[in-house]
Design a protein around this motif. Structure first.
Motif, short mmCIF file in Angstrom:
data_model
loop_
_atom_site.label_atom_id
_atom_site.label_comp_id
_atom_site.label_asym_id
_atom_site.label_seq_id
_atom_site.Cartn_x
_atom_site.Cartn_y
_atom_site.Cartn_z
N THR A 73 0.83 -1.22 0.00
CA THR A 73 0.00 0.00 0.00
C THR A 73 0.86 1.25 0.00
OG1 THR A 73 -0.06 0.14 2.41
CG2 THR A 73 -1.82 -1.12 1.37
N LEU A 92 -8.37 -3.64 3.21
CA LEU A 92 -9.39 -2.86 2.50
C LEU A 92 -8.82 -1.56 1.94
CD1 LEU A 92 -12.34 -3.39 5.01
CD2 LEU A 92 -11.77 -4.73 2.99
N ASP A 94 -6.57 0.94 -0.40
CA ASP A 94 -6.13 0.91 -1.79
C ASP A 94 -4.71 0.32 -1.83
OD1 ASP A 94 -5.73 1.36 -4.44
OD2 ASP A 94 -5.64 3.54 -4.31
N ASN A 95 -4.48 -0.66 -2.69
CA ASN A 95 -3.16 -1.29 -2.69
C ASN A 95 -2.79 -1.75 -4.11
OD1 ASN A 95 -3.93 -4.31 -3.01
ND2 ASN A 95 -5.24 -3.59 -1.34
N TRP A 98 -4.70 -4.84 -5.61
CA TRP A 98 -6.07 -4.52 -6.06
C TRP A 98 -6.03 -3.74 -7.37
CZ3 TRP A 98 -8.81 0.05 -6.81
CH2 TRP A 98 -10.19 -0.11 -6.97
N GLN A 99 -5.10 -2.77 -7.44
CA GLN A 99 -4.99 -1.96 -8.66
C GLN A 99 -4.62 -2.85 -9.86
OE1 GLN A 99 -5.81 1.02 -9.23
NE2 GLN A 99 -5.61 2.26 -7.38
N LYS A 101 -5.17 -6.09 -10.20
CA LYS A 101 -6.31 -6.96 -10.55
C LYS A 101 -7.37 -6.16 -11.32
CE LYS A 101 -9.62 -10.18 -8.55
NZ LYS A 101 -10.97 -9.66 -8.51
N THR A 102 -7.62 -4.92 -10.88
CA THR A 102 -8.61 -4.05 -11.53
C THR A 102 -8.17 -3.75 -12.97
OG1 THR A 102 -8.97 -3.07 -9.37
CG2 THR A 102 -9.94 -1.92 -11.22
N PHE A 119 -5.27 -10.53 0.84
CA PHE A 119 -5.80 -10.26 -0.51
C PHE A 119 -6.64 -11.45 -1.00
CE2 PHE A 119 -1.48 -8.41 -0.14
CZ PHE A 119 -1.83 -7.07 -0.11
N HIS A 122 -7.81 -12.25 -5.02
CA HIS A 122 -7.04 -11.38 -5.91
C HIS A 122 -6.14 -12.19 -6.84
CE1 HIS A 122 -8.41 -8.35 -3.13
NE2 HIS A 122 -7.85 -7.39 -3.82
N SER A 275 -1.19 3.95 -5.18
CA SER A 275 -2.21 3.76 -4.13
C SER A 275 -2.47 5.06 -3.39
CB SER A 275 -1.75 2.70 -3.13
OG SER A 275 -1.46 1.50 -3.82
#
Length: 930
Positions: A73, A92, A94-95, A98-99, A101-102, A119, A122, A275
């Motif tokens: 993060t 939870l 922003d990390n 996640w970015q 995967k998105t 995660f 993910h 992030s």
């Protein structure tokens, strides 16, 4: 330059990225003599290859989970994360993961299962290994390596993360200088060689690949980690890629960067947004091969993100030097862009570009450090002020023990004389001066300094008044000790075995709080103390019945009291002990055979019955940390194939609860209680936990909101009836029997609420709680005539044991959050918090209220009983909390400060609030108002 690319994220710089995280990899394991000896390939790459090497500094606590959070993060995690996400170990914030995967990147992970918990969902493929089995050095790494050959051949991934634990385990077991470290480093070197060669062979002309090698934390000279020593916070960070230039000159000492810098650097490298809460800086050499325009664009993105974060966290952000530098750099950047667009390719453009870059880097550094300081500092001044107040209050309580436990039960804090003494004003002035000095010289934000001056002066006055109160209390004790005693013939009462046990148990428990293992397994301490208490009670009963001779006057009085207590408890309404009349005494001597018969043997069996109950409860819920994974009876009951057994047990428990509670209730309350307990079973059947005998096959499962609210109506009704009786007894007439009935009804209302909130497999805990209270009252406390202080402490001990019998522990994970949503169709904060807290602390609460019921029925024997009980209960809670606060402050850099000590502090804090509420209720019910 024809269209602005301002809103678009720059394209990725690397095609595939492999992150190899080697747990507890210290910087000297790579850059020192050990690296040269055992890691030849990596040493060669670092010295002569296409790589950049850095020393990354980790912030304490240097433990794996917070460090993974920091790496992914870019933020500095604090314990508050745990409190905010009570029921969720998933990250939870922003990390980077996640970015990625998105953005549609495919991520594969092998290694420490902490990542899988942080995660969830993910990774397209993962295989987690547990990190706590530290005696395993090989399996734990082989489990990761066995996937490598297969994965490296494949093309269907963009980010591969490997977390190796073996080195950390060797450190924990044998230390950093162990002969096992060398072979493990050689193994890691071979793995890194295999990955690097594979990445080079797969490379395409368009985009290169990147290999990142890092550690999450280092290790101390003893092999552990968690603190802030150099060995623990310094870890190597290597970027290896064909995109970088080959090193030509001799290798300089690696530059120092922050561990949080990795998140923003990888985000730029993968073409992802940085992030939101990252405080890291872009590590510039990694993008050094790009054009000046791209480099400026990258640092501007990073600066923009940091300045946004500063705006969210600091009201006066415009005055921050980092923000000012960033704005200046942004202006210069604008000028550079103008020159660039004019097609100026001269030396001026290049020099201006370098100057702008330098300005940006300065701004990033300042922004980053001011943001980091806000997050990662212990506010020692505020902590010390709080600790001083707590210790002063504890000292006052301890100094008041003789007076508070005297016949009159007085607890007075002599505050008025000190308020007019010179010492008080001098102390106030001195403390205010200290406050001014600390707050004006403090570089960091301080909670206490940010308070208004009026509040701060109030706190200083409180501290001064408490000091003066303590001094005057000590002076009084000395004065009294000089005076000759009023009754010199009466000897001071000798200590009984119970008193010795209570003192030793309390001191032992308090001392045990300084060790993380004792905090993790605190339930063992309480189970041990309860068992010992039962054995001592058994000895007291044997002495009472067998060793006191019939001619002994104490024996006949005990006999008489014994009989009174039987007569008293068989009465439904009248809970007071009636004064024994002559006729009763005559009856007592004539019925002595009867008493000595059945009652004596039941009394002697009671401690053993209690021991059996406690043993059964221990096997219901495994708690703590070490053995929490072991199967227990609770797990067996809650499995789907044993639903009928669970239903039967729940029904029997609810019947027993009704039988044990209804004895002293009014008829209306009895009916409400019966309907309420029926409602509890219906609620559990509605949500599918239990089944009715006539139910076959699958039934529609609902949220059970109607059934739960039906029970709430009866809970409120019973508590209201009890409160009405209490108010009558307090305001209209001082009727002790009405007061006792009222108290018992409030108590039974709380029992009904607990029955609703407890999971069905935990209903036996409530049943055994009531059973033990009933039999110990009737057959131990009344016959043995313990004083109020002893009984209060025994209640406190049983309350603590029942807290753990419920399946609670000192870890946040055991809080049953579902209790906060019983009967609610959406999240409502206040009821959810109240219900969760009540369900968690039901054991201690029910024992405390039972203590009040019992002591108020003893008022005829000892008018000060309620006062004594309240004081002892408050003291028993205050001693461990006050000492624990001091211990935690001292252990703030301990390896397990976030995972063990901080959650325990949270539990203790909530428990203090609950105890304060209970003590207020005690004081309101104490008719002497002493």
């Amino acid at each position: 330059g024809m269209v602005s690319n301002w809103t678009k994220i720059p394209p990725p710089l690397f095609k595939k990225v492999v992150i190899v995280l080697i747990d507890a990899l210290r910087d000297d394991f790579v850059f020192g003599s050990k690296g040269k000896q055992f890691m030849p390939y990596i040493t060669q790459v670092v010295e002569k290859g296409t790589s950049y090497s850095f020393i990354a500094e980790a912030k304490p606590p240097t433990v794996t989970m917070p460090r993974i959070k920091a790496l992914m993060t870019g933020s500095i995690p604090g314990f508050i994360d745990v409190v905010v996400n009570l029921n969720s170990p998933a990250l939870l914030d922003d990390n980077l993961i996640w970015q990625a995967k998105t953005a549609g990147k495919r991520i594969i992970f092998y290694g420490d299962d902490t990542w899988v918990k942080l995660f969830p969902k993910h990774f397209v493929e993962y295989d987690g290994t547990t990190s706590f089995f530290v005696s395993d050095f090989t399996e734990v790494d082989d489990n990761v390596t066995r996937h490598l050959d297969r994965v490296l051949k494949r093309e269907d991934w963009d980010l591969l993360i490997l977390h190796y634990l073996g080195l950390d385990h060797i450190g924990h077991m044998t230390g950093p200088n162990s002969p096992l470290v060398g072979p493990k480093l050689r193994e890691m070197d071979n793995i890194l060689k295999k990955i690097h060669i594979s990445l080079l062979s797969k490379e395409e002309a368009s985009l290169p690949n990147l290999l990142v090698v890092c550690g999450d934390h280092g290790m101390s000279e003893t092999g552990s980690h968690g603190g802030s020593s150099e060995g623990e916070v310094h870890t190597p960070l290597l970027f290896i890629s064909s995109a970088f230039e080959k090193r030509s000159g001799p290798l300089a000492q690696p530059e120092h960067v922050q561990q949080t810098d990795l998140a923003s650097t990888l985000a730029i490298g993968l073409g992802l947004p940085i992030s939101r809460n990252s405080v890291g800086n872009l590590i510039l050499p990694v993008v050094g091969g790009k054009t000046m325009r791209e480099q400026l664009r990258f640092v501007h993105l990073n600066g923009f993100q940091l300045s946004r974060l500063l705006q969210q966290n600091t009201p006066a952000y415009e005055k921050d030097p980092g923000y000012e530098h960033f704005k200046i750099a942004e202006k210069s950047h604008g000028n550079w862009i103008k020159l660039y667009l004019e097609g100026n390719n001269s030396e001026i453009l290049l020099n201006l570009g370098k100057k702008v870059l330098k300005q940006y880097l300065e701004a990033l550094k300042t922004l980053s450090s001011s943001l980091s300081k806000q997050v990662a500092q212990y506010d020692m001044y505020s902590m010390m002020v709080g600790t001083v107040i707590i210790m002063e209050v504890l000292l006052l309580l301890l100094l008041s023990v003789p007076k508070a436990l005297s016949k009159r039960a007085e607890f007075e804090v002599p505050l008025s004389p000190p308020l007019f003494s010179l010492l008080f004003y001098l102390m106030c002035l001195l403390l205010c001066a200290v406050h001014v000095i600390v707050c004006t010289s403090a570089e960091s934000l301080c909670y206490f300094c940010s308070m208004s001056w009026l509040t701060a002066v109030g706190v200083m006055m409180l501290i001064s008044a408490l000091i003066c109160g303590i001094l005057s209390a000590i002076a009084k004790i000395f004065e009294n000790s000089r005076l000759p005693p009023k009754n010199p013939t009466v000897s001071s009462s000798s200590w009984s075995e119970i008193d010795v046990l209570i003192l030793a148990g309390t001191i032992g428990h308090v001392l045990s709080l300084g060790a993380s293992s004792f905090v993790e397994e605190e339930h063992q301490t309480w189970y041990f103390l309860i068992n010992t208490l039962c054995l001592v009670l058994c000895q007291e009963l044997c002495r009472n019945y067998f060793l006191l001779k019939e001619c002994d006057p104490q024996y006949s009085t005990n006999l008489k009291q014994n009989f009174d207590s039987i007569g008293e408890t068989s009465e439904c309404k009248n809970i007071d002990i009636p004064a024994a009349s002559n006729s009763k005494l005559g009856k007592a001597t004539s019925s002595s055979e009867f008493i000595k018969g059945s009652n004596k043997w039941i009394s002697l069996a009671t401690p053993w019955i209690v021991l059996i109950c406690c043993r059964l409860l221990r096997s219901l819920n495994q708690t703590g940390v070490q053995w929490a994974h072991r199967p227990d009876f609770g797990h067996w009951l809650t499995s789907s194939e044993h639903k009928s057994e669970l239903s039967f047990l729940a029904a029997v428990s609810l019947l027993m609860i009704f039988f044990l509670v209804q004895r002293r209730c009014s008829v209306v309350s009895k009916i409400a209680m019966a309907l309420g307990l029926l409602g509890v079973y219906s609620y559990r059947a509605a949500i599918g936990n239990v089944i009715f005998p006539w139910q076959h096959g699958g039934k529609d499962i609902s949220k059970g909101i109607t059934e739960a609210r039906f029970v709430y109506v009866f809970v409120l009704g019973i508590v209201f009836t009890g409160t009405k009786d209490l108010l009558k007894s307090q305001v209209i007439s001082a009727d002790s029997s009405m007061k006792s009935t009222g108290l018992w009804e409030v108590y039974s209302g709380l029992v009904l609420l607990a029955a609703l909130l407890f999971r069905p497999h935990n209903l036996p805990v409530l049943m055994f709680c009531l059973l033990i209270q009933t039999i110990t009252t009737k057959y131990i406390w009344r016959p043995l005539k313990f004083d109020a202080a002893q009984i209060a402490i025994m209640h406190y001990w049983f309350g603590q044991a029942f807290f753990y019998f419920q399946g609670n522990s000192n870890g946040i994970a055991t809080v049953d959050v579902s209790a906060g949503f019983v009967g609610l169709d959406s999240y409502v904060e206040i009821p959810a918090i109240f219900l969760t807290a009540f369900a968690t602390y039901a054991g201690p609460l029910l024992w405390a209220i039972h203590l009040l019921c019992y002591l108020s029925s003893e008022v005829s024997r000892n008018p000060a009983a309620v006062g004594h009980g309240c004081f002892c209960y408050a003291l028993m809670r205050s001693i461990p909390v006050a000492i624990y606060v001091v211990l935690v402050t001292g252990l703030r850099y301990h390896l397990f400060i976030w995972s063990v000590f901080s959650p325990k502090l949270l539990y203790e804090g909530v428990h203090v609030f609950i105890t304060a509420a209970v003590c207020l209720f005690f004081t309101a019910m104490d008719q002497n108002h002493s």
